[in-house]
Motif scaffolding. Structure first.
Motif, PDB file in Angstrom:
ATOM      1  N   UNK A 130       0.847  -1.189   0.000  1.00 12.94           N
ATOM      2  CA  UNK A 130       0.000   0.000   0.000  1.00 12.94           C
ATOM      3  C   UNK A 130       0.881   1.237   0.000  1.00 12.94           C
ATOM      4  N   UNK A 131       0.345   2.316  -0.523  1.00 10.26           N
ATOM      5  CA  UNK A 131       1.130   3.549  -0.537  1.00 10.26           C
ATOM      6  C   UNK A 131       0.208   4.751  -0.566  1.00 10.26           C
ATOM      7  N   UNK A 132       0.751   5.856  -0.161  1.00  7.17           N
ATOM      8  CA  UNK A 132       0.023   7.106  -0.333  1.00  7.17           C
ATOM      9  C   UNK A 132       1.033   8.193  -0.663  1.00  7.17           C
ATOM     10  N   UNK A 133       0.574   9.149  -1.426  1.00  6.13           N
ATOM     11  CA  UNK A 133       1.424  10.274  -1.787  1.00  6.13           C
ATOM     12  C   UNK A 133       0.855  11.502  -1.119  1.00  6.13           C
ATOM     13  N   UNK A 134       1.670  12.146  -0.323  1.00  7.14           N
ATOM     14  CA  UNK A 134       1.204  13.347   0.362  1.00  7.14           C
ATOM     15  C   UNK A 134       1.292  14.522  -0.587  1.00  7.14           C
ATOM     16  N   UNK A 135       0.149  15.083  -0.922  1.00  2.30           N
ATOM     17  CA  UNK A 135       0.150  16.245  -1.800  1.00  2.30           C
ATOM     18  C   UNK A 135      -0.635  17.370  -1.149  1.00  2.30           C
ATOM     19  N   UNK A 136      -0.195  18.572  -1.377  1.00  2.00           N
ATOM     20  CA  UNK A 136      -0.912  19.726  -0.834  1.00  2.00           C
ATOM     21  C   UNK A 136      -2.182  19.924  -1.643  1.00  2.00           C
ATOM     22  N   UNK A 137      -3.291  20.291  -0.986  1.00  2.00           N
ATOM     23  CA  UNK A 137      -4.514  20.560  -1.746  1.00  2.00           C
ATOM     24  C   UNK A 137      -4.303  21.755  -2.656  1.00  2.00           C
ATOM     25  N   UNK A 138      -4.972  21.731  -3.778  1.00  2.00           N
ATOM     26  CA  UNK A 138      -4.762  22.779  -4.775  1.00  2.00           C
ATOM     27  C   UNK A 138      -5.255  24.132  -4.283  1.00  2.00           C
ATOM     28  N   UNK A 139      -4.502  25.157  -4.569  1.00  2.00           N
ATOM     29  CA  UNK A 139      -4.910  26.510  -4.228  1.00  2.00           C
ATOM     30  C   UNK A 139      -4.568  26.926  -2.802  1.00  2.00           C
ATOM     31  N   UNK A 140      -3.900  26.063  -2.086  1.00  2.00           N
ATOM     32  CA  UNK A 140      -3.529  26.400  -0.708  1.00  2.00           C
ATOM     33  C   UNK A 140      -2.010  26.564  -0.611  1.00  2.00           C
ATOM     34  N   UNK A 141      -1.582  27.453   0.260  1.00  2.00           N
ATOM     35  CA  UNK A 141      -0.158  27.508   0.568  1.00  2.00           C
ATOM     36  C   UNK A 141       0.097  26.621   1.779  1.00  2.00           C
ATOM     37  N   UNK A 142       1.291  26.086   1.848  1.00  2.00           N
ATOM     38  CA  UNK A 142       1.609  25.134   2.908  1.00  2.00           C
ATOM     39  C   UNK A 142       2.329  25.834   4.054  1.00  2.00           C
ATOM     40  N   UNK A 143       1.818  25.632   5.249  1.00  2.00           N
ATOM     41  CA  UNK A 143       2.495  26.187   6.423  1.00  2.00           C
ATOM     42  C   UNK A 143       3.247  25.123   7.191  1.00  2.00           C
ATOM     43  N   UNK A 144       2.707  23.936   7.168  1.00  2.00           N
ATOM     44  CA  UNK A 144       3.330  22.856   7.924  1.00  2.00           C
ATOM     45  C   UNK A 144       3.054  21.550   7.208  1.00  2.00           C
ATOM     46  N   UNK A 145       4.074  20.721   7.148  1.00  2.00           N
ATOM     47  CA  UNK A 145       3.925  19.486   6.399  1.00  2.00           C
ATOM     48  C   UNK A 145       4.576  18.369   7.183  1.00  2.00           C
ATOM     49  N   UNK A 146       3.773  17.633   7.935  1.00  4.48           N
ATOM     50  CA  UNK A 146       4.316  16.515   8.717  1.00  4.48           C
ATOM     51  C   UNK A 146       3.858  15.178   8.165  1.00  4.48           C
ATOM     52  N   UNK A 147       2.693  15.200   7.500  1.00  3.09           N
ATOM     53  CA  UNK A 147       2.142  13.947   6.994  1.00  3.09           C
ATOM     54  C   UNK A 147       2.953  13.510   5.784  1.00  3.09           C
ATOM     55  N   UNK A 148       3.715  12.474   5.963  1.00  5.42           N
ATOM     56  CA  UNK A 148       4.640  12.050   4.919  1.00  5.42           C
ATOM     57  C   UNK A 148       3.979  11.079   3.945  1.00  5.42           C
ATOM     58  N   UNK A 149       4.579  10.991   2.758  1.00  7.83           N
ATOM     59  CA  UNK A 149       4.211   9.909   1.852  1.00  7.83           C
ATOM     60  C   UNK A 149       4.781   8.633   2.436  1.00  7.83           C
ATOM     61  N   UNK A 150       4.161   7.523   2.159  1.00  2.00           N
ATOM     62  CA  UNK A 150       4.796   6.278   2.598  1.00  2.00           C
ATOM     63  C   UNK A 150       4.474   5.131   1.656  1.00  2.00           C
ATOM     64  N   UNK A 151       5.350   4.139   1.736  1.00  2.00           N
ATOM     65  CA  UNK A 151       5.113   2.887   1.024  1.00  2.00           C
ATOM     66  C   UNK A 151       5.140   1.802   2.078  1.00  2.00           C
TER      67      UNK A 151
END
Lengths: 120, 160
Positions: free
Chosen positions: B94-115
């Motif tokens: 299983x995997x997920x790709x952490x992507x920022x929602x469109x139209x938003x600026x990122x202030x904090x990014x802790x949720x990582x992508x993982x495999x």
């Protein structure tokens, strides 16, 4: 030591609630013109075991990951400090696929307005 | 086996003033430290990652007639889960790709992508045709009915 003291001491140790492992969920924070968006990973947390509390200026996320035979119970907690730009009454949250999304709309004066520049 | 990917190049920016994270007031110092580490060519990031995506925790339960596997996979959608059985081996990918929602600026990014990739050796024979899997609350639950000869049987002891 009297019998009753011994008894109560024993009861205390037996009835002590099992310690719940506390975890800090990973969180993303995003912002656009209209709102702030908080995204948190809360696997095994159900809408019924999730508490989102706004006690101005604090917003607290508290999610209980239900225990099973071999998995311990977890408590995911995280607290944020909201300033006056957030319209507390309009906060909306949704939980899906073990991920919580909290939308925090900004109050009107704090929303970004883009003004079109016209040529004369 | 767990592989985590994190975009270390992306500088963690300051949180907006309207959202001060009381559980990690030192986060800004953490990012300052990262800058310094890079500046001095430090290889290791010595501050351990304190945040939990909570992914990968798993268990197998024996309910008597079936085995039940549960894996925590927050933010993973159905199409990104692969499940296969061969003999008495069960594979989950299983995997997920952490992507920022469109139209938003990122202030904090802790949720990582993982495999996530894991294989389990099943302790009993299961009926591969009747295996069922579902994904809910960020948990993948796989129900594996035991094959008839692996089902528990009650044997009556007779007096001689």
């Amino acid at each position: 030591m009297t019998q009753s003291t011994i008894e109560s001491a024993r009861n205390t140790s037996i009835s002590r609630a099992p310690r719940v492992a506390e975890l800090t969920p990973a969180v993303d924070i995003y912002e656009n013109d209209k709102e702030l968006l908080v995204v948190a990973d809360l696997p095994r947390v159900t809408p019924g075991s999730l508490k989102l509390e706004v006690n101005h200026p604090d917003m607290k996320i508290e999610g209980r990951a239900v225990a099973s035979d071999t998995q311990p119970e977890y408590l995911y907690t995280r607290t944020f400090h909201l300033d006056s730009s957030v319209d507390v009454g309009k906060i909306e949250a949704k939980l899906s696929e073990g991920v919580l999304q909290v939308h925090l709309p900004k109050r009107e004066p704090f929303q970004v307005r883009r003004i079109e520049v016209k040529t004369a | 086996m767990l592989t985590r990917q994190r975009n270390t190049n992306e500088l963690q920016r300051f949180a907006p003033f309207s959202l001060v994270d009381w559980d990690s007031p030192w986060a800004t110092f953490g990012s300052l430290r990262q800058d310094l580490d890079r500046l001095f060519g430090a290889y290791e990031r010595s501050i351990a990652d304190p945040y939990s995506n909570g992914e990968g925790a798993s268990e197998i339960r024996d309910t008597g007639n079936e085995l039940v596997l549960a894996v925590d996979l927050p933010g993973v959608s159905k199409k990104d889960v692969e499940l296969s059985i061969s003999g008495d081996n069960l594979f989950v990918r299983a995997s997920r790709t952490a992507t920022a929602p469109e139209g938003y600026t990122t202030h904090r990014r802790e949720r990582a992508s993982f495999k996530f990739e894991h294989a389990w050796r099943l302790p009993v024979q299961v009926d591969a045709q009747k295996v069922e899997a579902k994904l809910a609350e960020g948990v993948l639950t796989v129900t594996l009915p035991k094959s008839p000869n692996a089902q528990p049987k009650q044997i009556t002891v007779e007096a001689g």
